[in-house]
Motif scaffolding. Structure first.
Motif, short mmCIF file in Angstrom:
data_model
loop_
_atom_site.label_atom_id
_atom_site.label_comp_id
_atom_site.label_asym_id
_atom_site.label_seq_id
_atom_site.Cartn_x
_atom_site.Cartn_y
_atom_site.Cartn_z
N PHE A 63 0.83 -1.21 0.00
CA PHE A 63 0.00 0.00 0.00
C PHE A 63 0.87 1.26 0.00
O PHE A 63 0.64 2.21 -0.74
CB PHE A 63 -0.92 -0.03 1.23
CG PHE A 63 -1.78 1.19 1.35
CD1 PHE A 63 -2.87 1.35 0.49
CD2 PHE A 63 -1.51 2.16 2.30
CE1 PHE A 63 -3.66 2.48 0.59
CE2 PHE A 63 -2.28 3.28 2.39
CZ PHE A 63 -3.38 3.44 1.54
N ILE A 64 1.93 1.23 0.85
CA ILE A 64 2.83 2.41 0.93
C ILE A 64 3.53 2.63 -0.41
O ILE A 64 3.63 3.75 -0.89
CB ILE A 64 3.86 2.22 2.08
CG1 ILE A 64 3.12 2.30 3.42
CG2 ILE A 64 4.96 3.26 2.01
CD1 ILE A 64 3.94 1.83 4.60
N GLY A 91 2.51 1.72 -3.34
CA GLY A 91 1.50 2.21 -4.30
C GLY A 91 1.24 3.69 -4.13
O GLY A 91 1.26 4.46 -5.09
N THR A 92 1.03 4.10 -2.84
CA THR A 92 0.80 5.52 -2.57
C THR A 92 2.01 6.36 -2.98
O THR A 92 1.88 7.43 -3.58
CB THR A 92 0.52 5.73 -1.06
OG1 THR A 92 -0.43 4.76 -0.64
CG2 THR A 92 0.00 7.12 -0.77
N GLY A 93 3.19 5.84 -2.65
CA GLY A 93 4.44 6.53 -3.03
C GLY A 93 4.54 6.73 -4.52
O GLY A 93 4.96 7.79 -4.99
N VAL A 137 2.10 6.96 -6.64
CA VAL A 137 1.14 8.00 -7.06
C VAL A 137 1.71 9.38 -6.79
O VAL A 137 1.73 10.27 -7.65
CB VAL A 137 -0.22 7.82 -6.34
CG1 VAL A 137 -1.13 9.01 -6.59
CG2 VAL A 137 -0.88 6.53 -6.81
N ILE A 138 2.26 9.57 -5.57
CA ILE A 138 2.83 10.89 -5.19
C ILE A 138 3.99 11.23 -6.11
O ILE A 138 4.12 12.34 -6.63
CB ILE A 138 3.25 10.89 -3.70
CG1 ILE A 138 2.00 10.79 -2.81
CG2 ILE A 138 4.05 12.13 -3.36
CD1 ILE A 138 2.29 10.49 -1.36
N THR A 139 4.87 10.24 -6.32
CA THR A 139 6.04 10.47 -7.18
C THR A 139 5.59 10.86 -8.59
O THR A 139 6.16 11.76 -9.21
CB THR A 139 6.91 9.19 -7.26
OG1 THR A 139 7.11 8.73 -5.93
CG2 THR A 139 8.24 9.47 -7.91
#
Lengths: 275, 170
Positions: free
Chosen positions: A17-18, A20-22, A24-26
């Protein structure tokens, strides 16, 4: 092994999950980075057009003031050219210092040859031979208040020059036509002719019926075919409840130079004096 | 045991979920590795293609935005020169020199571009090979000499000469 109760992989899920979120942010940040990195915008101030408009207007005011100061009654006539040049020199010098503080270079020069050789201005809008021949000198004039309406040192061509006083309906209530052989006055009471004698023409005198024949109510004064006459004119009175003053003698050419890091402008402007 | 009965035993009610997890029959390490490898390659390829497309789109958007800003800036400069000409004309003056310098970037988003300043439709058209294109209108009261500018030279000058506004390379 109880598959339903096994919690060994929870950290893997969390890590997934982290990550994946990373991602998206990147991605969003990279998108912004690429966008900004690719922008190519030139920095720099745009030129203010008002600067040059101000320069022209203050130069015009100063030339007219300098002319008036040097030709006012009581001034030494033999020093009028020197006095004019001294005032303009002082103005030019001070102006250069003021503009220099803003990173701009200014130079004002003037040419009084026409004045020195008594080459009078034409009766066109700008005083030049090629200027607009038909123009409105002043509007909303109370004709009975006109205390001075005079031509001096005037030369009219054969084809003639005309002054018209029009009322608010644009109807000509009085007109005077002048040419090299004489004048013709047309008004509500009829038409009269005469010869122009002498160097000065006073339109307030009874022979021109200017004040006498204009009915109450404001009128506008127009010069028509102003390119067919040159000399001095002077009109003074009340228009729209305020005192007006129109007087023209000569044209003084002024050359203005305006330099900034990006703009180089040099132009010559004819200013009529004293108005 | 007959074959049909054997199949029944392994595929039938003896194949519970619990047994399936523990059952390592028909599991091949080589095939598993290949599958994992193939899936990883597919996922990464998809990611790279996505980023490449994103980059391309960002470049194009950035170019379009830059074109807009630069084009409108150029239109303002042309209008400024035109205003100064009119202002001088209003006072019946003569313009001896009127030059307004400006610079354009040699490339935008590492790509070359062209500027076509037309006097027929009075537009500044900026475009690049990647399809980024904008058109900015402008207006002048005096003649304007049409000009094509290609990125490469950075400095230009707007000049009023022979009663016309012209753009020259500095």
């Amino acid at each position: 092994m109880d598959f339903g109760k096994n919690t060994d992989a929870q950290f893997m899920l969390l890590a997934g999950f982290i990550i994946g979120t990373g991602l998206v942010i990147t991605t969003v940040m990279l998108n912004s980075l690429l966008f900004e990195g690719n922008m190519a915008v030139e920095a720099g101030n745009e030129l203010s057009k008002d600067e040059i408009a101000n320069l022209i207007m203050i130069t015009q005011d100063e030339i007219r003031k300098a002319y008036k100061n040097s030709t006012d009654p009581g001034q030494n006539v033999s020093l009028k050219f020197n006095n004019f040049s001294n005032q303009m020199q002082n103005f030019s010098s001070n102006l250069s210092k003021i503009y220099a503080m803003y990173g701009e270079s200014i130079n004002v020069s003037w040419d009084i040859e026409r004045w020195k050789s008594n080459q009078y201005a034409n009766f066109t809008e700008n005083g030049m031979a090629g200027g607009r021949p038909d123009w409105s000198v002043v509007e909303g004039v109370n004709a009975s208040s006109v205390s001075i309406f005079r031509f001096t040192n005037t030369t009219f061509s054969i084809t003639g020059f005309r002054i018209e006083a029009r009322n608010s309906s644009n109807y000509t209530v009085w007109s005077g036509e002048f040419n090299s052989s004489g004048y013709k006055i047309t008004n509500t009471t009829g038409t009269s002719y005469g010869n122009v004698s002498g160097q000065s023409i006073d339109l307030n005198s009874t022979s021109y019926y200017f004040k006498q024949s204009i009915p109450p109510g404001p009128v506008s004064l127009y010069f028509i075919n102003g390119n067919n006459a040159y000399g001095k004119f002077q009109i003074q009175g009340t228009a729209n409840g305020r005192t007006f003053y129109r007087e023209r003698h000569f044209i003084i050419n002024s050359t203005l130079s305006y330099y900034t890091s990006r703009l180089r402008a040099n132009f010559t402007i004819p200013f009529s004096v004293p108005w | 045991m007959p074959t049909s009965q054997s199949l029944f035993l392994y595929r039938g009610d003896q194949m519970s979920p619990e047994n399936m997890l523990r059952n390592d029959k028909a599991v091949s390490v080589s095939v598993g590795f290949m599958l994992m490898f193939a899936i990883t390659v597919l996922v990464f390829t998809g990611l790279i293609i996505s980023f490449y497309t994103l980059t391309q789109n960002s470049e194009k958007s950035a170019m379009r935005e830059s074109f807009k800003i630069l084009g409108e800036g150029l239109a303002i400069k042309i209008t400024t020169v035109d205003t100064l000409i009119n202002m001088t004309g209003r006072y019946s003056g003569t313009i001896n020199t009127l030059e307004y310098e400006f610079s354009m970037p040699e490339s935008i988003a590492a790509k070359s571009y062209s500027i076509n300043i037309t006097n027929s439709t009075n537009q500044i058209i900026m475009e690049s090979d990647n399809g980024a294109r904008i058109a900015v209108p402008f207006s002048t009261s005096v003649n304007f000499t049409r000009r094509n500018i290609y990125s490469g030279a950075g400095n230009y000058v707007l000049r009023y000469i022979n009663n016309s506004i012209d753009i020259e390379e500095r």
